[in-house]
Design a protein around this motif. Structure first.
Motif, PDB file in Angstrom:
ATOM      1  N   LEU A 291       0.826  -1.208   0.000  1.00 18.65           N
ATOM      2  CA  LEU A 291       0.000   0.000   0.000  1.00 18.65           C
ATOM      3  C   LEU A 291       0.861   1.259   0.000  1.00 18.65           C
ATOM      4  O   LEU A 291       0.602   2.200  -0.762  1.00 18.65           O
ATOM      5  N   PHE A 292       1.906   1.276   0.829  1.00 13.71           N
ATOM      6  CA  PHE A 292       2.705   2.492   0.983  1.00 13.71           C
ATOM      7  C   PHE A 292       3.919   2.546   0.064  1.00 13.71           C
ATOM      8  O   PHE A 292       4.456   3.625  -0.180  1.00 13.71           O
ATOM      9  N   SER A 293       4.381   1.406  -0.436  1.00 10.06           N
ATOM     10  CA  SER A 293       5.556   1.423  -1.312  1.00 10.06           C
ATOM     11  C   SER A 293       5.227   1.916  -2.707  1.00 10.06           C
ATOM     12  O   SER A 293       6.113   2.386  -3.427  1.00 10.06           O
ATOM     13  N   ASN A 294       3.983   1.793  -3.117  1.00 11.16           N
ATOM     14  CA  ASN A 294       3.591   2.139  -4.480  1.00 11.16           C
ATOM     15  C   ASN A 294       2.927   3.507  -4.576  1.00 11.16           C
ATOM     16  O   ASN A 294       2.228   3.795  -5.552  1.00 11.16           O
ATOM     17  N   LEU A 295       3.129   4.347  -3.575  1.00 10.12           N
ATOM     18  CA  LEU A 295       2.543   5.682  -3.616  1.00 10.12           C
ATOM     19  C   LEU A 295       3.285   6.548  -4.633  1.00 10.12           C
ATOM     20  O   LEU A 295       4.497   6.402  -4.823  1.00 10.12           O
ATOM     21  N   PRO A 296       2.594   7.456  -5.305  1.00  6.80           N
ATOM     22  CA  PRO A 296       3.288   8.371  -6.218  1.00  6.80           C
ATOM     23  C   PRO A 296       4.205   9.319  -5.436  1.00  6.80           C
ATOM     24  O   PRO A 296       3.891   9.719  -4.328  1.00  6.80           O
TER      25      PRO A 296
ATOM     26  N   GLY B 227       6.485  11.094  -1.279  1.00  6.76           N
ATOM     27  CA  GLY B 227       5.054  10.801  -1.218  1.00  6.76           C
ATOM     28  C   GLY B 227       4.712   9.932  -0.023  1.00  6.76           C
ATOM     29  O   GLY B 227       3.683  10.144   0.639  1.00  6.76           O
ATOM     30  N   PHE B 228       5.587   8.956   0.277  1.00  5.70           N
ATOM     31  CA  PHE B 228       5.369   8.090   1.440  1.00  5.70           C
ATOM     32  C   PHE B 228       5.335   8.903   2.735  1.00  5.70           C
ATOM     33  O   PHE B 228       4.431   8.751   3.561  1.00  5.70           O
TER      34      PHE B 228
ATOM     35  N   VAL C 202       2.144  11.209   2.937  1.00  5.77           N
ATOM     36  CA  VAL C 202       0.923  10.452   3.215  1.00  5.77           C
ATOM     37  C   VAL C 202       0.917   9.932   4.646  1.00  5.77           C
ATOM     38  O   VAL C 202      -0.099  10.009   5.356  1.00  5.77           O
TER      39      VAL C 202
END
Length: 510
Positions: free
Chosen positions: A330-335, A340-341, A344
């Motif tokens: 969920l958090f590794s693929n954030l833009p 971005g991590f 968020v």
């Protein structure tokens, strides 16, 4: 049949439902964990043997954790110092010292808040003590009510960040991964830069406000300042010197390696008792004060242990349904990559703080995010750690933990559960409106969020004081940049004999 991918978000949703029903957080965590454990076993995600890990972790990682013994010591020290009269003397002397300039009482509150934060570690003690002493004085000299209430609340919450903060101890205990860990000494070293900068930011805001709205922050009339010269400096030193001794007992012994956090906490508690005995003439009932400190310590320690037991129950089941992989995906693929991590995560923690205490956030959320933080942030710090990947992993966890600590200060400052505002409302005179307290807190919450952005943008603010080991060759185990390249048997067999052994709970094969 419920897909296993649905279980982690369902567990978070179930936890929210249990808390909305009215369960205390500790029992909500236990209830959600056991409820979804029954569902997971009925769906054959794991069997009942897997749940043996819950009592093993409770007795092995919670009740036998020496680091957590520091919490009752620091709590007891704060409870003693709250009532020994040290805050009153420092506020009075600093008010005399800075009273001649516009905003002088605000500067004195900020400085005393910082000093008290370095010796007490408790928000309630600071906000209550400073509000009872300083708020009537600020009202008498015509300070703007929103500024007065805001600076008192914000200066009380700085104790969450200034070592020896309980938040830093708890975060150090929770920020542990296979690649690295954040020890208490490193967390303390990393927190000094942001805490000093935040004090400077508070003072800069006070200075700016005193220039654009001088009628809001007037100077104290000369006729009211009855101490001058050596008499004034002597009174200031009488409050600063005992504080400096306690700070060394607690922080100096940890940072120099003389004592562990638990041992330094014990020395701090003894130092607080000695200081209370020296100042016994100013304490009406010393024996009653010590008894009350014991009771407060017992309540807070019991609360922490029950939350830890509940979070252990929840996290074991969460890992059993592949919750760790779900959080990482969920958090590794954030833009935006690592930026971005961090944005968020900080927004997520900021909004969680509207409803949860910092203990609950630390025990529930931080262990799930720590592996993702290491994966994304370690490459950023690799060069500053002399190319040592294990040191970069530990530094990444310290950076991440201090950043969350700066963020979690806001949990005491914003509605609906801003406890610093509740403490302030409880001791403020009746003529102080609740609306002034809440509106007055908003600029200071904004300053704390600015500090979060500064820590994100400048990791050196946290990592500069950390140990930077000598350059070593990257191994396959800690290579964050080319983890799949140059694999050989020699890289796996050559391991440091002094490296810590990390035990990981693995889900049994079906």
């Amino acid at each position: 049949m419920i897909p296993v991918e649905w279980m982690p978000p369902l567990m978070f949703g179930g936890l929210i439902v249990f808390m909305l029903i009215g369960f205390p957080v500790a029992f909500s965590l236990m209830a959600a964990g056991l409820f979804f454990a029954l569902i997971a076993m009925s769906q054959n995600f794991f069997d009942m043997v897997f749940l043996q890990a819950i009592p093993q972790r409770i007795f092995g990682s919670v009740l036998a954790n020496d680091l957590l013994l520091a919490i009752p010591f620091f709590t007891f020290m704060g409870a003693i110092l709250e009532r020994c009269g040290l805050a009153e003397e420092m506020l009075d002397s600093m008010g005399q010292l800075f009273g001649r300039i516009r905003g002088g009482l605000g500067y004195s509150v900020i400085i005393v808040g910082f000093i008290l934060g370095a010796i007490t570690g408790t928000v309630a003690a600071q906000v209550i003590a400073m509000a009872m002493i300083s708020l009537p004085v600020m009202m008498r000299y015509g300070y703007n009510m929103r500024y007065a209430t805001g600076v008192l609340a914000a200066s009380g919450t700085i104790t969450q960040l200034v070592p020896p903060s309980l938040v830093l101890i708890v975060l150090a205990d929770q920020l542990k991964t296979q690649s690295g860990s954040a020890d208490v000494g490193s967390m303390y070293l990393g927190a000094w830069g942001p805490s000093l900068l935040q004090i400077a930011l508070f003072a800069l805001y006070t200075f700016f406000l005193s220039r654009i709205r001088p009628d809001w922050l007037p100077a104290v009339p000369e006729s009211e300042l009855n101490l001058k010269g050596w008499a004034l400096w002597k009174k200031c030193l009488m409050g600063i010197i005992p504080s400096a001794v306690l700070i060394f007992l607690v922080l100096g012994t940890i940072m120099t390696g003389i004592a562990t956090p638990t041992e330094s906490g014990a020395m701090g508690a003894m130092g607080a008792l000695l200081l209370a005995w020296i100042r016994r003439a100013n304490i009406p009932n010393l024996k009653g004060l010590i008894q009350e400190a014991y009771q407060n310590t017992m309540r807070i320690t019991a609360m922490v242990v029950f939350i830890l037991i509940g979070s252990t129950c929840f996290s074991v089941v969460f890992q059993g349904v592949d919750g760790g992989r779900w959080v990482e995906d969920l958090f590794s693929n954030l833009p935006g990559g690592w930026v971005g991590f961090l944005i968020v995560v900080n927004l997520f923690v900021f909004f969680l703080a509207f409803f949860l205490d910092f203990f609950e956030i630390a025990f529930i959320v931080v262990p799930m995010l720590a592996p993702v933080a290491v994966k994304l942030l370690s490459p950023i710090l690799l060069d500053s750690m002399n190319g040592n990947p294990q040191a970069a992993a530990s530094a990444a966890l310290v950076w991440f933990g201090v950043m969350l600590c700066v963020n979690m200060q806001t949990s005491f400052m914003h509605p609906p559960f801003g406890f610093a505002l509740f403490y302030l409302r409880g001791v403020a005179p009746k003529e102080v409106k609740s609306s002034d307290i809440y509106w007055g807190a908003l600029p200071w919450v904004g300053l704390q969020l600015i500090m979060v952005l500064v820590v994100i943008a400048f990791p050196a603010l946290v990592t500069t004081l950390l140990d930077k080991p000598a350059v070593i060759a990257q191994s396959k185990e800690f290579n964050f940049t080319n983890a799949d390249e140059n694999k050989s048997d020699s890289t796996t067999s050559a391991k440091d004999e002094d490296a810590p052994v990390v035990f990981q709970l693995d889900k049994p094969a079906k």
